[in-house]
Design a protein around this motif. Structure first.
Motif, mmCIF file in Angstrom:
data_model
loop_
_atom_site.group_PDB
_atom_site.id
_atom_site.type_symbol
_atom_site.label_atom_id
_atom_site.label_comp_id
_atom_site.label_asym_id
_atom_site.label_seq_id
_atom_site.Cartn_x
_atom_site.Cartn_y
_atom_site.Cartn_z
ATOM 1 N N ALA A 136 34.148 35.039 48.749
ATOM 2 C CA ALA A 136 33.938 34.169 47.592
ATOM 3 C C ALA A 136 32.664 34.572 46.852
ATOM 4 N N ALA A 137 31.603 34.849 47.620
ATOM 5 C CA ALA A 137 30.346 35.251 46.993
ATOM 6 C C ALA A 137 30.528 36.555 46.218
ATOM 7 N N PHE A 138 31.329 37.465 46.795
ATOM 8 C CA PHE A 138 31.621 38.713 46.079
ATOM 9 C C PHE A 138 32.366 38.429 44.769
ATOM 10 N N LEU A 139 33.347 37.526 44.832
ATOM 11 C CA LEU A 139 34.136 37.204 43.636
ATOM 12 C C LEU A 139 33.238 36.755 42.491
ATOM 13 N N LYS A 158 32.389 31.270 23.613
ATOM 14 C CA LYS A 158 31.708 30.572 24.713
ATOM 15 C C LYS A 158 32.674 30.188 25.834
ATOM 16 N N SER A 159 33.929 30.676 25.762
ATOM 17 C CA SER A 159 34.882 30.341 26.829
ATOM 18 C C SER A 159 34.353 30.776 28.186
ATOM 19 N N ALA A 160 34.710 29.991 29.173
ATOM 20 C CA ALA A 160 34.259 30.303 30.534
ATOM 21 C C ALA A 160 35.019 31.527 31.079
ATOM 22 N N VAL A 161 34.387 32.201 32.020
ATOM 23 C CA VAL A 161 35.104 33.222 32.788
ATOM 24 C C VAL A 161 35.926 32.477 33.845
ATOM 25 N N VAL A 162 37.233 32.707 33.841
ATOM 26 C CA VAL A 162 38.099 31.963 34.753
ATOM 27 C C VAL A 162 38.484 32.856 35.937
ATOM 28 N N THR A 206 26.396 31.134 35.827
ATOM 29 C CA THR A 206 26.865 31.593 34.526
ATOM 30 C C THR A 206 26.774 33.114 34.482
ATOM 31 N N THR A 207 27.566 33.687 33.572
ATOM 32 C CA THR A 207 27.436 35.117 33.341
ATOM 33 C C THR A 207 27.523 35.363 31.840
ATOM 34 N N LYS A 208 26.538 35.996 31.295
ATOM 35 C CA LYS A 208 26.430 36.245 29.859
ATOM 36 C C LYS A 208 26.722 34.975 29.068
ATOM 37 N N GLN A 209 26.048 33.911 29.459
ATOM 38 C CA GLN A 209 26.137 32.591 28.836
ATOM 39 C C GLN A 209 27.527 31.960 28.922
ATOM 40 N N ARG A 210 28.347 32.483 29.784
ATOM 41 C CA ARG A 210 29.630 31.826 29.992
ATOM 42 C C ARG A 210 29.594 31.124 31.349
ATOM 43 N N ASP A 211 30.192 29.934 31.405
ATOM 44 C CA ASP A 211 30.355 29.266 32.695
ATOM 45 C C ASP A 211 31.423 30.010 33.502
ATOM 46 N N ILE A 212 31.479 29.696 34.783
ATOM 47 C CA ILE A 212 32.555 30.268 35.610
ATOM 48 C C ILE A 212 33.428 29.118 36.088
ATOM 49 N N GLU A 213 34.736 29.259 35.899
ATOM 50 C CA GLU A 213 35.669 28.208 36.298
ATOM 51 C C GLU A 213 36.703 28.770 37.274
ATOM 52 N N GLN A 220 48.181 32.974 33.508
ATOM 53 C CA GLN A 220 47.638 33.184 32.159
ATOM 54 C C GLN A 220 46.220 32.652 32.067
ATOM 55 N N GLY A 221 45.446 33.276 31.186
ATOM 56 C CA GLY A 221 44.141 32.728 30.819
ATOM 57 C C GLY A 221 43.041 32.936 31.840
ATOM 58 N N CYS A 222 43.227 33.865 32.775
ATOM 59 C CA CYS A 222 42.106 34.118 33.687
ATOM 60 C C CYS A 222 41.615 35.553 33.536
ATOM 61 N N GLN A 223 40.330 35.736 33.772
ATOM 62 C CA GLN A 223 39.734 37.067 33.654
ATOM 63 C C GLN A 223 39.652 37.771 35.019
ATOM 64 N N VAL A 224 39.453 36.952 36.071
ATOM 65 C CA VAL A 224 39.483 37.493 37.430
ATOM 66 C C VAL A 224 40.694 36.863 38.111
ATOM 67 N N LEU A 225 41.492 37.662 38.805
ATOM 68 C CA LEU A 225 42.628 37.084 39.514
ATOM 69 C C LEU A 225 42.575 37.534 40.970
ATOM 70 N N PHE A 226 42.423 36.539 41.844
ATOM 71 C CA PHE A 226 42.412 36.845 43.275
ATOM 72 C C PHE A 226 43.810 36.652 43.826
ATOM 73 N N LEU A 227 44.368 37.728 44.410
ATOM 74 C CA LEU A 227 45.714 37.657 44.971
ATOM 75 C C LEU A 227 45.599 37.398 46.471
ATOM 76 N N SER A 228 45.971 36.191 46.855
ATOM 77 C CA SER A 228 45.828 35.780 48.247
ATOM 78 C C SER A 228 46.760 36.600 49.146
#
Lengths: 692, 195
Positions: free
Chosen positions: B48-51, B69-73, B94-101, B112-120
């Motif tokens: 999780a910390a790596f993510l 200003k959209s969050a990084v999802v 935050t990263t580059k003034q974006r929140d992380i969600e 849809q709508g995510c920038q990072v996708l973790f495949l379980s």
């Protein structure tokens, strides 16, 4: 995951992928405090990469967390081996809690928790390379010195699993199991060239190529050599052995895997000169001299596949060959001016076998493993003869079969409680059958705390040497029965913060039917003098109780420490005396300090033990040795350097030897029993490894 | 004669033993004094910390976000192995003034709508299917199965020497128009450049 890939490739069994991580049963219940998690996310990428998530394979034949293993487990990682400058598996094992390796300048013998009987070649330890058994059928030897056929540079980690393991592994898993996990092609990822130079004119070299190709094929090929002049002058009572301690070895190791298939093959040949005039040979004889050769070759093909519905299937076919040769100079004519006669002792064995196992988890509560093994020894040959004039004194040839079957269940009774129970049946064509159970209750009341209560039985089958070796003064014993042991152990494993881990264990071991050399009255007539004949018999018994504590710390700034202390109270119940070569106190300490930017490390090791009783009843002085290693990597791209000083304080110390280490003293003409043999003083090694 | 010479070293041995005992006492003291420190990390806490770190060391093309200003999802598809560790780590980051969600998706859903996708890991053989679904989109796919990067994922976790490490497929990242920081590349166990 390369680690798992190795396990799948060479292990016998493995869990369904989802179960491998094991721990995340209930994240809500095992959650660490708030501050902890915040500190994780604020760590640097490098720090995160260095955090440890411990798993072990060998304790249950599938990968699991060390805290869930039904044993007291220690893992030595590759980093520790390189940073602490370990040259052989012997060096590695000497750094492990409760282990101590004796050396008689011929062979090194592994001891565990107070058991290291002189003359025993480590046969009460099962030694494996990637799950492949290395103990051979003639002497059961667990080779850990330069005769261990895999270069230490190829080791990814060493798993040391204390206590009886016969319920899974059968023979030799008596006091413990040592599984050496090797690196994969993708871990090498390129070519490595390594060479070292050290005291006693010791040179080593290694060339390794490893790669994982895009088509899923992974390959590792490696070759190593070793040459040493040994200690130039070694003083023994009434003689000095000059230039008689040299040795050399050649090794090759190959590994390939493609999807579910993996192949491993190895070869090692070691020649060693013996300075100690053992077995009544001529002291300081150079032409001929006393030497031995050990040669091991093996191949192992494994297929492991996970089928739908959590069925894990694994099968392996293997081939093993062991060859031993030795040369003894004897002064048959008792005239020291003539050249000694040569007596030659040779043994060889060839075996092939099949192992198969299947495991399945049921309702996430049970992990059941069922397996079987069949091995056929095509030949077990022992020969002994005088060269000139030619007299054949021993010509023993046999063959035989071993069949084993085991069942193990890892039963999750509650989220915090596991029952690990198993039993194995073995049939030997030599002595019949034996049944060995093990049960462990593993209780995990809090996330950082684990308690284990373990009971197990194990056996060691009489080996070919013990059954069939016969010479002028000894007779075979086809009626030998296996040695048996029962062990109970309680373990408490505690994590303290992210930085500290401790393990406290109390153990009680009871051994019976120990195979020892005894006298035999061949014609059953006490009046005649046949009693001089020797024979291996199930004579001995032993008890050992003790406690062990191990503390590992990972301090800020990358400092790592490991300290352990083992107390053992051992006894021969027939004589009420402490066992031979059994230190009451055994302590280890190691610290690794990064000196500069995770690139330069200094490591200090300290190994100490209290006095030991010898075979003749004398006491060997306690000793402590200190090893110091400076290690650097990537100062120049791709280059690793290490410089070590072993036995920094030049401590003089000795190890006990068996009672057949005797010779006729050249001055007095009396028979001298060596009883102990002195070890090397201060020595050094420098080593360079280049990766490209 | 032989044994007598060995006993000369007895006093030095005693001293060495004394020092070793002293060191062990020191070690015990350290354990006690740090007893109030936190618990050990679990594998998925480290992951999780790596993510969260990945979100900081990767640059997305501007069209990857709906607004400035959209969050990084961080999307999680399949069973969530992180428990509440990831939400707690993300809090306040935050990263580059974006929140992380964080957003969770079922295995069958289109993430849809995510920038990072973790495949379980629970996706099992469906992993390739999900990867195909997001192919070409500016999504940093992160997985933990054995062959994840070979199957077309960008970052694949691996356990090496009992530590959590990761491999990066640079070609796949470039195809998804992601810019991966050299710091991240430097820590990776291996970086695959060819297709």
């Amino acid at each position: 995951m390369p680690q798992r890939a190795l396990v799948l490739s060479f292990g016998i069994l493995s869990l369904a992928v989802g179960d491998l991580e094991g721990t995340d049963l209930d994240p809500a219940e095992t959650k660490p405090p708030e501050g902890d998690i915040a500190s994780l996310v604020n760590m640097s990428l490098e720090q995160l990469s260095a955090l440890k998530v411990e798993t072990v394979f060998g304790a249950s034949k599938h990968e699991q967390k060390t805290t869930e293993a039904p044993s007291s487990v220690t893992i030595v990682a590759r980093d520790d081996i390189t940073r602490q400058g370990h040259r052989t598996l012997r060096d590695v094992l000497n750094s492990v809690a409760g282990l101590y390796v004796s050396y008689d300048r011929g062979y090194a013998n592994i001891g565990v928790r107070g058991f290291n009987r002189p003359g025993d070649y480590g046969g009460r330890i099962l030694l494996m390379v990637d799950g492949h058994r290395l103990n051979e059928a003639i002497y059961d030897s667990a080779a850990s010195d330069t005769d261990f056929p895999v270069d230490v540079d190829l080791i990814e980690r060493v798993e040391v699993i204390r206590g009886p393991g016969s319920s899974l592994y059968g023979n030799n898993a008596f006091f413990g199991v040592i599984n050496v996990v090797t690196r994969g092609g993708r871990d090498v990822d390129g070519t490595e060239l390594s060479s070292s130079f050290g005291s006693f004119d010791t040179w080593t070299g290694r060339l390794t190529y490893g790669k994982r190709f895009a088509n899923d094929l992974e390959v590792l090929v490696s070759g190593s050599w070793y040459d040493s002049q040994g200690n130039e002058r070694l003083a023994f009572p009434e003689f000095v052995a000059e230039h008689l301690d040299g040795g050399s070895s050649r090794q090759a190791f190959v590994k390939a895997s493609y999807q579910d298939l993996s192949l491993q093959g190895g070869f090692g040949r070691r020649h060693k000169d013996w300075p100690n005039a053992a077995y009544d040979s001529v002291p300081n004889s150079h032409d001929p001299n006393l030497w031995s050769v050990d040669e091991r070759a093996w191949a192992d093909l494994t297929f492991a596949h996970e089928f739908d519905g959590d069925w894990q299937f694994s099968t392996r076919a293997y081939f093993d060959r062991y060859y031993f040769d030795s040369n003894y100079p004897y002064d048959y004519d008792t005239d020291p001016t003539t050249r000694p006669s040569i007596n030659q002792d040779r043994a060889s064995t060839t075996a092939a076998g099949l192992e198969m196992s299947v495991s399945k988890s049921f309702r996430d509560r049970h992990l059941v493993t069922l397996g079987g093994e069949w091995r056929h020894d095509f030949e077990r040959t022992q020969l002994n003869w005088d060269v000139a004039p030619y007299v054949l004194t021993l010509n023993s040839r046999s063959s035989g079969d071993i069949v084993g079957a085991f069942l193990q269940d890892e039963w999750q009774l509650r989220p915090d409680l596991i029952l690990n129970a198993g039993v194995r049946y073995d049939y030997y064509s030599t002595f019949g059958d034996t049944l060995n159970p093990r049960a462990a209750l593993i209780y995990n009341p809090w996330a950082a705390t684990t308690f284990k209560a373990i009971y197990g039985q194990a056996f060691r089958a009489p080996n070919e040497y013990e059954i069939n070796y016969a010479g002028v003064i000894s007779v075979p014993n086809p009626d030998l029965q296996p040695e048996a042991t029962r062990t109970s152990e309680i373990v408490w494993e505690q994590r303290v913060g992210q930085r500290w881990r401790s393990r406290v264990a109390a153990f009680w071991t009871d051994v019976e039917h120990l195979i020892e050399l005894g006298n035999v009255d061949v014609d059953r007539d006490p009046a005649t003098l046949d009693d001089d004949l020797y024979q291996f018999r199930n004579l001995g018994a032993a008890v050992a109780r003790g406690a062990e504590i191990e503390i590992e710390g990972r301090l800020p700034g990358g400092i790592r420490t490991l300290a352990s202390y083992t107390f053992t109270d051992s006894e021969n119940p027939d004589t009420d005396q402490r066992l031979e070569n059994s230190p009451r106190h055994l302590g280890k300490f190691a610290v690794q300090v990064p000196c500069w930017r995770e690139k330069v490390f200094a490591s200090l090791e300290l190994q100490a033990m209290s006095s030991r009783r010898t075979v003749a009843g004398a006491e060997i002085d306690p000793f402590a040795i200190v090893n110091l290693t400076l290690f650097s990597r990537e100062l120049i791209k791709g280059l690793e350097f290490s410089g070590s000083i072993y036995n920094l304080l030049d401590q003089r110390y000795s190890h006990p030897v068996p009672d057949d280490f005797t010779y006729i003293g050249p001055i007095s003409g009396n028979t001298i029993a060596l009883d102990t043999i002195e070890q090397d003083g201060r020595s050094f090694r420098v080593k360079l490894t280049y990766h490209f | 004669m032989f044994r007598a010479s060995a006993s000369l070293d007895q006093s030095r041995t005693r001293r060495c033993l004394a020092y070793s005992l002293l060191w062990m006492v020191f070690a015990c003291f350290f354990v006690k004094s740090s007893a109030s420190a936190a618990e050990a990390p679990k594998e998925h806490e480290v992951k999780a910390a790596f993510l969260v770190n990945f979100a900081k060391f990767v640059e997305w093309p501007s069209d990857a976000f709906a607004e400035d200003k959209s969050a990084v999802v961080i999307g999680i598809i399949g069973d969530d192995p992180f428990g509440d560790s990831l939400p707690r780590m993300v809090k306040g980051q935050t990263t580059k003034q974006r929140d992380i969600e964080i957003r969770r998706f079922d295995a069958g859903e289109d993430p849809q709508g995510c920038q990072v996708l973790f495949l379980s890991r629970s996706l099992g053989p469906k992993t390739t299917e999900v990867l195909a679904r997001v192919q070409g989109r500016p999504v940093l796919t992160v997985g933990e199965t054995e062959d994840f990067v070979r199957q077309g994922g960008v970052i694949g976790f691996a356990i090496v020497d009992q530590s959590v490490r990761f491999d990066i497929h640079l070609k796949v990242a470039q195809d998804a128009r992601l810019k991966i920081s050299s710091k991240l590349l430097a820590v990776a166990r291996s970086v695959i450049k060819a297709p």
